[in-house]
Enzyme design. Structure first.
Site, PDB file in Angstrom:
ATOM      1  N   CYS A 166      58.159 -13.747 -36.689  1.00 52.30           N
ATOM      2  CA  CYS A 166      58.161 -14.755 -35.632  1.00 52.30           C
ATOM      3  C   CYS A 166      56.812 -14.729 -34.912  1.00 52.30           C
ATOM      4  CB  CYS A 166      59.306 -14.470 -34.655  1.00 52.30           C
ATOM      5  SG  CYS A 166      59.070 -12.951 -33.688  1.00 52.30           S
TER       6      CYS A 166
ATOM      7  N   GLU B 104      59.315  -5.251 -36.829  1.00 52.67           N
ATOM      8  CA  GLU B 104      57.852  -5.162 -36.844  1.00 52.67           C
ATOM      9  C   GLU B 104      57.310  -4.520 -35.575  1.00 52.67           C
ATOM     10  OE1 GLU B 104      58.851  -9.308 -38.648  1.00 52.67           O
ATOM     11  OE2 GLU B 104      59.732  -7.924 -37.205  1.00 52.67           O
TER      12      GLU B 104
ATOM     13  N   HIS C 295      62.355  -6.007 -32.466  1.00 56.31           N
ATOM     14  CA  HIS C 295      62.278  -6.481 -33.845  1.00 56.31           C
ATOM     15  C   HIS C 295      61.714  -5.351 -34.709  1.00 56.31           C
ATOM     16  CE1 HIS C 295      62.106 -11.093 -33.034  1.00 56.31           C
ATOM     17  NE2 HIS C 295      62.904 -10.484 -32.175  1.00 56.31           N
TER      18      HIS C 295
ATOM     19  N   CYS D  24      56.080 -11.255 -33.211  1.00 57.14           N
ATOM     20  CA  CYS D  24      55.734 -10.199 -34.163  1.00 57.14           C
ATOM     21  C   CYS D  24      54.392 -10.465 -34.833  1.00 57.14           C
ATOM     22  CB  CYS D  24      56.831 -10.039 -35.203  1.00 57.14           C
ATOM     23  SG  CYS D  24      58.352  -9.367 -34.496  1.00 57.14           S
TER      24      CYS D  24
END
Length: 154
Positions: free
Chosen positions: A85, A57, A55, A88
Site C-alpha cells: 500500500c 512490511e 503491516h 508501506c
C-alpha cells in the site's frame, strides 16, 4: 532480474502469511533477503496489535533497522505476498530498500503499479527495483479464501 530467483523466498513469504490467519489478520507475509538469504520474516498483525500500521512490511523494516542499527537498508530485497500500500511503499522508499518483489496485485490499494507506482517515480529521491507477479496465483488464492470466509462469517 530473473523472477524465478524469488520463487522459494516467495514460498516462505506465503508460509509467513498463513501465520496471520491464526489471529484473524489479512494473510500477508514478507521476508527480507540479504545476499539471497532470508534474514527476517513478518506477517500482518493489525488485528492482534490493534494497530493500523502493523503491516508485514512495516514490522519487517522495524526489525531490520533494529538488527542493523540503521534506517538505511540499501542492500535488502523485500519479498511480500501482496503489492504494498501507500504507507508501506513509502516506508520501503524511506528505508532505501534495493529491491521489492511481490506476488498478488492490489487493485484497490496497491502503490507499486496498480493505482500508482511510487517505487519507480523518477521525481522522488530513491527508486526501488520492482519485480511483480511472482507466484501471483498462490498469493491471490490465500487472500481470496480469507475474504470469502470472512464474508460467510467463518
Amino acid at each position: 532480474m530473473d523472477p524465478e530467483r524469488y520463487l522459494d523466498p516467495m514460498g516462505e513469504a506465503i508460509n509467513e502469511a498463513s501465520k496471520a490467519l491464526v489471529h484473524g489478520d489479512v494473510p500477508v507475509g514478507a521476508v527480507a533477503l540479504l545476499d539471497d538469504k532470508i534474514i527476517a520474516r513478518r506477517h500482518n498483525e493489525r488485528e492482534m496489535r490493534q494497530n493500523p500500521i502493523s503491516h508485514a512490511e512495516i514490522l519487517l523494516l522495524e526489525e531490520l533497522s533494529g538488527s542493523f542499527a540503521s534506517w538505511r537498508l540499501e542492500e535488502i530485497t523485500v519479498v511480500v505476498t501482496l503489492e504494498p500500500c501507500f504507507m508501506c511503499c513509502g516506508a520501503l522508499m524511506a528505508a532505501r530498500v534495493k529491491r521489492l518483489v511481490f506476488g498478488a496485485f492490489d487493485q484497490s490499494g496497491g502503490a507499486c503499479g496498480s493505482l500508482y507506482n511510487l517505487c519507480c517515480d523518477p521525481r522522488l529521491n530513491h527508486e526501488i527495483e520492482l519485480i511483480s507477479g511472482v507466484r501471483e496465483l498462490e498469493c491471490s488464492a490465500i487472500l481470496t479464501d480469507f475474504f470469502q470466509k470472512r464474508r460467510l462469517g467463518c
